[in-house]
Motif scaffolding. Structure first.
Motif, short mmCIF file in Angstrom:
data_model
loop_
_atom_site.label_atom_id
_atom_site.label_comp_id
_atom_site.label_asym_id
_atom_site.label_seq_id
_atom_site.Cartn_x
_atom_site.Cartn_y
_atom_site.Cartn_z
N PHE A 125 7.22 8.38 -3.19
CA PHE A 125 6.93 9.80 -3.35
C PHE A 125 5.50 10.07 -3.82
N ALA A 126 5.11 9.52 -4.96
CA ALA A 126 3.78 9.82 -5.51
C ALA A 126 2.67 9.28 -4.62
N HIS A 163 0.82 -1.21 0.00
CA HIS A 163 0.00 0.00 0.00
C HIS A 163 0.86 1.27 0.00
N PHE A 164 2.15 1.12 0.15
CA PHE A 164 3.03 2.28 0.18
C PHE A 164 3.70 2.54 -1.17
N GLU A 165 3.45 1.68 -2.14
CA GLU A 165 4.04 1.87 -3.45
C GLU A 165 3.22 2.86 -4.27
N SER A 166 3.85 3.53 -5.21
CA SER A 166 3.14 4.46 -6.09
C SER A 166 2.49 3.70 -7.24
N HIS A 168 -1.53 7.42 -8.97
CA HIS A 168 -0.83 8.37 -8.11
C HIS A 168 0.08 9.26 -8.93
N ARG A 169 0.87 8.65 -9.80
CA ARG A 169 1.82 9.40 -10.61
C ARG A 169 1.11 10.36 -11.56
N ALA A 170 -0.02 9.93 -12.09
CA ALA A 170 -0.77 10.79 -13.01
C ALA A 170 -1.24 12.06 -12.32
N TRP A 171 -1.80 11.91 -11.11
CA TRP A 171 -2.25 13.09 -10.37
C TRP A 171 -1.09 14.01 -10.03
N VAL A 172 0.01 13.42 -9.56
CA VAL A 172 1.14 14.23 -9.10
C VAL A 172 1.84 14.93 -10.27
N TYR A 173 2.27 14.17 -11.25
CA TYR A 173 3.06 14.76 -12.33
C TYR A 173 2.20 15.55 -13.31
N GLY A 174 0.92 15.15 -13.44
CA GLY A 174 0.02 15.94 -14.28
C GLY A 174 -0.21 17.32 -13.70
N THR A 175 -0.46 17.37 -12.38
CA THR A 175 -0.68 18.67 -11.73
C THR A 175 0.59 19.49 -11.71
N MET A 176 1.73 18.85 -11.49
CA MET A 176 3.01 19.56 -11.57
C MET A 176 3.18 20.21 -12.94
N GLY A 177 2.83 19.47 -13.98
CA GLY A 177 2.96 19.99 -15.33
C GLY A 177 2.10 21.22 -15.56
#
Length: 248
Positions: free
Chosen positions: A105-106, A12-15, A19-28
């Motif tokens: 991280f994500a 449950h602690f893995e990305s 998760h990555r889509a929300w994080v890196y998409g919003t960063m973009g």
């Protein structure tokens, strides 16, 4: 304090891809806003205003992170509309603080990036029509607030577990350190809420005085709603609040 005993406990602690889509998409989206702001910056005065807005956003983010952290810790629960999952995660963090150090991280930051997507879209759409300094301030503030969950995680790790650059930033007071944040994890969890740099903590806490910002705010909320903050009523430290499932 429960610690993971099986490899399955850590899944449950893995990305995940989500998760990555929300994080890196919003960063973009946020970086795109800053990029547009940069193209509208021509004069030295505008460049200076842009740099000043970045510095201002850094201090504003620490302040806002403290207010948000205070609110999530002290009011509502996992069933609260809109913010229930964030409340459950923050309140449960006090009973199982080790989990934040295990998350990728994500996985760790996606729940703060997810609600930030809508304002990030607004910033991007408005960037061509708003002052460059204002766009930069808004995007930088939002990004730092989202990343505060990672500075929070680093503040729970041992110095030997941290990259040299992160440790140097903690030692310089640029991001919140284990020593500064550790003071928050002493029951009844009534101070040291800021988790970007922690620079606002002594100011908002009033150095432990009943006249500090949060103590005054708690009295205002109680007078208006009759609701007491959890730090008044749960001195044992959120004993019944397991950390929210960050995969939901």
């Amino acid at each position: 304090m429960r610690m993971p005993t099986e490899p399955s406990d850590l899944v449950h602690f893995e990305s995940t891809l989500e998760h990555r889509a929300w994080v890196y998409g919003t960063m973009g989206l946020l970086m795109g806003s800053v990029g547009i702001a940069g193209t509208h910056t021509d004069s030295p005065g505008e460049v200076l205003a842009l740099l000043a807005s970045c510095v201002a956003s850094y201090y504003a983010a620490d302040f806002v992170s403290g207010v948000v952290h205070w609110g999530l810790d002290n009011y509502g629960d996992g069933d609260t509309p809109f913010f229930g999952s964030q409340i459950a995660a923050f309140q449960g963090h006090h009973s199982e603080p080790w989990t934040i150090t295990q998350r990728a991280f994500a996985n760790n930051v996606h729940k703060v990036f997810k609600p930030a997507t809508a304002p990030a879209l607004v910033l991007l759409a408005a960037a061509p029509f708003t002052p460059s300094w204002l766009t930069t301030f808004g995007a930088s503030l939002l990004l730092l607030l989202c990343l505060s969950q990672q500075t929070h995680a680093w503040a729970h790790k041992k110095p030997s577990q941290l990259p040299a650059a992160v440790l140097a930033l903690q030692d310089a007071g640029v991001i919140v350190s284990c020593k500064v944040h550790g003071a928050h994890h002493r029951p009844p969890f009534e101070g040291n809420y800021c988790i970007v740099s922690g620079v606002w903590n002594p100011i908002l806490d009033g150095n432990g005085s009943d006249q500090g910002f949060f103590r005054r705010l708690e009295r205002i909320v109680q007078a208006a709603t009759g609701v007491k903050p959890r730090c008044w009523t749960d001195p044992e430290g959120f004993a019944g609040a397991p950390e929210g499932d960050q995969d939901t």
